[in-house]
Design a protein around this motif. Structure first.
Motif, short mmCIF file in Angstrom:
data_model
loop_
_atom_site.label_atom_id
_atom_site.label_comp_id
_atom_site.label_asym_id
_atom_site.label_seq_id
_atom_site.Cartn_x
_atom_site.Cartn_y
_atom_site.Cartn_z
N SER A 149 -17.78 1.90 4.36
CA SER A 149 -18.09 3.23 3.83
C SER A 149 -17.13 4.22 4.48
O SER A 149 -16.25 3.83 5.25
N ARG A 150 -17.31 5.50 4.19
CA ARG A 150 -16.33 6.50 4.63
C ARG A 150 -16.81 7.31 5.83
O ARG A 150 -18.02 7.50 6.05
N ALA A 153 -19.69 10.12 5.94
CA ALA A 153 -20.56 9.94 4.78
C ALA A 153 -22.00 9.68 5.21
O ALA A 153 -22.25 8.99 6.20
N HIS A 155 -25.60 8.05 3.98
CA HIS A 155 -26.17 7.13 3.00
C HIS A 155 -27.65 6.83 3.24
O HIS A 155 -28.21 5.94 2.61
N THR A 165 -24.11 4.74 7.01
CA THR A 165 -23.82 6.16 7.23
C THR A 165 -22.70 6.31 8.26
O THR A 165 -22.68 5.63 9.28
N ARG A 183 -15.99 1.76 8.86
CA ARG A 183 -15.60 3.02 8.29
C ARG A 183 -14.13 3.11 7.91
O ARG A 183 -13.28 2.52 8.58
N ASN A 186 -12.30 9.49 4.72
CA ASN A 186 -12.84 10.13 3.52
C ASN A 186 -11.72 10.84 2.76
O ASN A 186 -10.55 10.78 3.16
N LEU A 228 -19.65 4.07 -1.74
CA LEU A 228 -18.97 5.35 -1.88
C LEU A 228 -19.78 6.29 -2.76
O LEU A 228 -20.29 5.89 -3.81
N GLU A 229 -19.91 7.54 -2.35
CA GLU A 229 -20.46 8.57 -3.23
C GLU A 229 -19.35 9.07 -4.17
O GLU A 229 -18.20 9.21 -3.73
N GLN A 232 -18.44 13.04 -2.07
CA GLN A 232 -19.10 12.82 -0.78
C GLN A 232 -19.82 14.09 -0.34
O GLN A 232 -19.24 15.17 -0.31
N ASN A 233 -21.08 13.93 0.04
CA ASN A 233 -21.91 15.06 0.42
C ASN A 233 -21.60 15.57 1.82
O ASN A 233 -21.13 16.70 2.00
N CYS A 237 -18.88 18.22 0.37
CA CYS A 237 -18.51 18.04 -1.03
C CYS A 237 -17.03 17.67 -1.22
O CYS A 237 -16.23 18.48 -1.70
#
Length: 461
Positions: A149-150, A153, A155, A165, A183, A186, A228-229, A232-233, A237
């Motif tokens: 994941s990033r 991020a 999750h 996360t 990781r 991002n 991945l979103e 990304q929140n 954003c």
């Protein structure tokens, strides 16, 4: 006793009970901390127990897509509860869960036709990782269990989702984490190295290629999935650069790694389509979602998997040994169906796509403030990054962030009539995600409050 006296007495009583018994989520507690008590919502507004009115600039928590106070959603819940209030999906089905599964699968891209219900987003992420592990065990690749994941991020908070996360401070109190989370960078273009600072496509290629590099480093026979979103929140954003997801899809196919689109926030119109992977032109192997599926009127989440991933479980004997008592709850499923009816009847997604440029343009007027370094996002989902020096992009240190975000911005924005998020998971940002029924009137009101409060923040810092 006047009505005002009654309201004040009620507020005081509730505040005392909250201070003694209520344990807030992600909340600070102490003698001098008294959280606001929200009592009512209507349309794009909420009210507290003192009668103060606020713009809900975060849709509760990226949730209330169709706005507050929708009587038909409450009526759908009551009607279903009268017929069948509860029954589990453990080897059974209920009419609303079956109908909702078909409907959600109909919105999903490609062959994502299998819907596994949860009660929230973190559970959906947890379910996706467990499915990925078992799928590869069943298909002759038992060593594939790791997840990429990033950085920064978010999750979810269950132990598995927490390992995915990418926010170290969230994980440290609960160490050691579930093994297997790794990781990669991002896609924050505002903070891209100088050689990529004017070429978003090259930046996207660089970020995507780091996923391939991580798979190679860990060993392709050990990596099960990439989470991945779409946008990304955490961090404020981060949209995907052009070509990013196209390249990620190629990488996942090359190494036989599942691509999980974590759309707990981005699904159900937040970016514009029912699923944001459609907005960015990629087909994942799994979608995780929650929040906007019922617009928050009742809790539900879902993991949506491809036919290929379901196939090993369709032999009459193999079980995915995983589930939740309230997953696919009949009342929540009925509310979700009614919520989706509103989406279709009122053209919610089309409205977001039509109004998104106006939302962006309104927020970009904040660039005239020296504290505003970047305005980024998509659809009705935006972050405003705050900086000490616009020319150099210098950010604030930890003490300054504490003073800026929690010491000033959070209370000041709320007192001015705007509920949103001032956050520093990464660099300091203000995040906005108003209900999807919002229009220019709401955008202007949000801008006016932000401009006034951020102007004062500039002077203070």
């Amino acid at each position: 006793m006047t009505a005002v006296d009654v309201a004040q007495t009620t507020t005081t009583d509730l505040a005392a009970k909250a201070k003694r018994h209520l344990w807030g989520h992600f909340a600070r507690h102490g003698d001098d901390i008294n959280p606001a008590i929200i009592t009512r919502g209507e349309g794009v507004h909420i009210w507290d127990s003192d009668g103060n009115k606020f713009i809900d600039g975060l849709s509760g928590l990226f949730v209330v897509q169709v706005g507050h106070g929708r009587a038909e959603l409450a009526e759908a819940a009551a009607k279903q509860a009268e017929t069948l209030a509860f029954f589990p999906l453990w080897s059974f089905g209920t009419p609303p869960a079956i109908e909702l599964a078909e409907r959600v699968a109909g919105y999903a891209p490609g062959d994502l036709n299998r819907v596994f219900f949860t009660t929230g987003g973190g559970e959906a992420v947890e379910s996706a990782w467990k499915l990925a592990k078992q799928f590869f065990k069943l298909t002759g690749k038992p060593g594939k269990y790791k997840v990429i994941s990033r950085s920064i991020a978010y999750h979810g908070t269950p132990q598995g989702a927490l390992a995915i996360t990418g926010i170290p401070d969230f994980k440290a109190p609960f160490d050691p984490p579930t093994p297997g989370g790794f990781r990669v960078p991002n896609t924050n273009f505002y903070r891209a190295p100088e050689q990529y600072s004017t070429d978003p496509k090259a930046w996207g290629r660089y970020c995507a290629d780091r996923i391939a590099e991580a798979i190679e480093f860990e060993g392709p026979d050990t990596v099960a999935a990439v989470f991945l979103e779409p946008v990304q929140n955490a961090g404020g954003c981060f949209p995907p650069p052009p070509g990013y997801f196209e390249r990620v899809r190629e990488i996942c196919d090359e190494y036989d790694v599942l691509l999980v689109s974590d759309e707990v926030i981005c699904a159900y119109g937040r970016i514009g389509s029912m699923f944001a992977c459609d907005d960015f032109g990629y087909v994942p192997d799994i979608i995780t979602c929650a929040k906007g599926l019922t617009s928050g009127y009742s809790p539900i989440g879902a993991m949506i998997a491809s036919d290929r991933l379901f196939e090993p479980f369709n032999d009459g004997k193999t079980v995915f040994g995983h589930g939740y008592t309230f997953g696919g709850h009949p009342v929540s499923s009925a509310v979700a169906l009614a919520n989706l009816d509103i989406f279709e009847r009122e053209g919610i997604n089309a409205h977001v796509k039509d109004m998104a440029p106006a939302f962006r343009a309104t927020l970009e007027k904040l660039y005239d403030l020296p504290i505003v370094g970047d305005v980024r996002g998509e659809g009705f989902f935006y972050g405003i990054e705050l900086v000490k020096d616009k020319a150099t992009k210098e950010t604030f240190n930890d003490a300054e962030c504490e003073r800026l975000l929690r010491g000033y911005l959070t209370p000041a924005l709320f007192e001015a009539g705007l509920y949103c998020r001032a956050d520093d998971r990464g660099d300091p940002v203000v995040q906005l995600a108003p209900p999807l029924i919002s229009g220019q009137k709401e955008f202007d009101a949000i801008y006016d409050i932000l401009h006034g409060v951020l102007s004062e923040a500039s002077r203070r810092m």
